[in-house]
Design a protein around this motif. Structure first.
Motif, PDB file in Angstrom:
ATOM      1  N   SER A 180       0.835  -1.214   0.000  1.00  0.00           N
ATOM      2  CA  SER A 180       0.000   0.000   0.000  1.00  0.00           C
ATOM      3  C   SER A 180       0.863   1.255   0.000  1.00  0.00           C
ATOM      4  CB  SER A 180      -0.939   0.010   1.219  1.00  0.00           C
ATOM      5  OG  SER A 180      -1.701  -1.168   1.280  1.00  0.00           O
ATOM      6  N   ILE A 222       4.931  -5.617  -5.274  1.00  0.00           N
ATOM      7  CA  ILE A 222       4.011  -4.514  -5.010  1.00  0.00           C
ATOM      8  C   ILE A 222       2.664  -5.117  -4.639  1.00  0.00           C
ATOM      9  CG2 ILE A 222       2.700  -2.641  -6.082  1.00  0.00           C
ATOM     10  CD1 ILE A 222       5.493  -1.772  -5.598  1.00  0.00           C
ATOM     11  N   TYR A 224      -1.273  -4.408  -2.372  1.00  0.00           N
ATOM     12  CA  TYR A 224      -2.194  -3.516  -1.665  1.00  0.00           C
ATOM     13  C   TYR A 224      -3.535  -4.230  -1.541  1.00  0.00           C
ATOM     14  CZ  TYR A 224      -3.528  -2.551  -6.518  1.00  0.00           C
ATOM     15  OH  TYR A 224      -3.899  -2.688  -7.833  1.00  0.00           O
ATOM     16  N   SER A 236       0.210   2.247  -6.703  1.00  0.00           N
ATOM     17  CA  SER A 236       0.967   0.998  -6.839  1.00  0.00           C
ATOM     18  C   SER A 236       1.082   0.547  -8.285  1.00  0.00           C
ATOM     19  CB  SER A 236       0.311  -0.100  -5.998  1.00  0.00           C
ATOM     20  OG  SER A 236       0.566   0.097  -4.620  1.00  0.00           O
ATOM     21  N   TYR A 252       3.099  -8.110  -8.980  1.00  0.00           N
ATOM     22  CA  TYR A 252       1.942  -7.668  -8.204  1.00  0.00           C
ATOM     23  C   TYR A 252       1.381  -8.834  -7.427  1.00  0.00           C
ATOM     24  CZ  TYR A 252      -2.948  -6.513  -7.258  1.00  0.00           C
ATOM     25  OH  TYR A 252      -4.168  -6.338  -6.665  1.00  0.00           O
TER      26      TYR A 252
END
Length: 288
Positions: A180, A222, A224, A236, A252
């Motif tokens: 995040s 990455i 979130y 992001s 991701y």
């Protein structure tokens, strides 16, 4: 006004946990209780100084086995809230998997600038590298993670010129996981945060990781919460796109059902998607 937002209220609705309707006090209590339990249950060395001011200290949760990989965690709080003690809970799932966890404490805005917060976190990494063996850690296996403002600081630390600024190997950080994160600081002078963090435009430009992606760096996760606001998604997604466009390794990790605060509760469980991804990242770089 920034991008397509016409009023401060519209931006605040994206970045203020109160405006987003989140139970901030409830989440703070949950993590506070779990952090206190972890400090009681796990061996730890608290308030280890890495710099000259009282705010510059570390909490170390050593793994049972020596020469363990080190996960350094940087807490969030929009650069003006929080401390390392709020985040002791992140050690639970990883220490049980034989990873030493170090949580950084740093000075907060507006007493210091974001420039200084970045410097302190970089100095902490340099201290950890030079002193890793004193607490059973492997200086050649340092990994990094952080949440929210800590995600921003994770990206800034990974962009450090270690060789020229610290006389250290440029690959000191083997890999990172930004949760995040806030990679584009351009919106914040227009938001409720401005009186707290007092950003100048030159600070915005110096400290927006999306403008300072390194030529070389370790792999980056990455992640979130899928339930976070569209601006957190954008932050992001755009950073990961820019990171990979430089030829760097990035991925991701989706966190369905998670909001801004529950995006980090996976640190409590070794088998959670978050811990599993970090442990896989560590194992893949074990030979580097």
């Amino acid at each position: 006004m920034y991008r397509n937002f016409k009023t401060q209220a519209e931006l605040d609705a994206q970045y203020s946990p109160i405006e987003l309707g989140l139970d901030v006090a409830g989440y703070e209590k949950f993590y506070g209780i779990n952090s206190a339990k972890v400090r009681q249950e796990l061996p730890c060395k608290l308030n280890v100084p890495f710099g000259p001011t009282l705010a510059e200290h570390l909490d170390i949760f050593p793994a049972a086995q020596p020469n363990a990989p080190i996960l350094v965690y940087i807490h969030g709080g929009y650069w003006f809230l929080g401390s390392s003690k709020d985040s002791s809970f992140v050690a639970k799932g990883l220490v049980s998997a034989n990873v030493t966890v170090v949580v950084i404490n740093y000075a907060l805005c507006p007493k210091v600038t974001i420039d200084e917060i970045v410097r302190q976190n970089r100095a902490a990494i340099a201290w950890i590298y030079r002193n890793a063996e004193s607490f059973g850690g492997n200086p050649n296996r340092i990994y990094l993670s952080g949440h929210s403002a800590g995600g921003h600081l994770t990206a800034m630390v990974m962009a450090t010129d270690w060789e020229n600024d610290y006389g250290l190997p440029n690959d000191i950080i083997k890999a990172g996981c930004a949760i995040s994160g806030l990679f584009d600081l351009m919106p914040f002078p227009y938001t409720w945060l401005m009186p707290k963090i007092q950003l100048s435009w030159d600070q915005v430009l110096r400290n927006s990781p999306i403008y300072h992606i390194p030529e070389k760096a370790g792999s980056l996760i990455i992640t979130y919460g899928v339930e976070e606001s569209s601006e957190f998604h954008r932050q992001s997604q755009e950073f990961l796109t820019a990171w990979k466009a430089k030829g760097l390794v990035g991925e991701y990790l989706p966190l369905p059902g998670k909001n801004h605060f529950t995006a980090i509760d996976g640190f409590l469980d070794t088998d959670s998607p978050l811990c599993t991804a970090i442990l896989k990242q560590i194992s893949l770089t074990a030979s580097s």
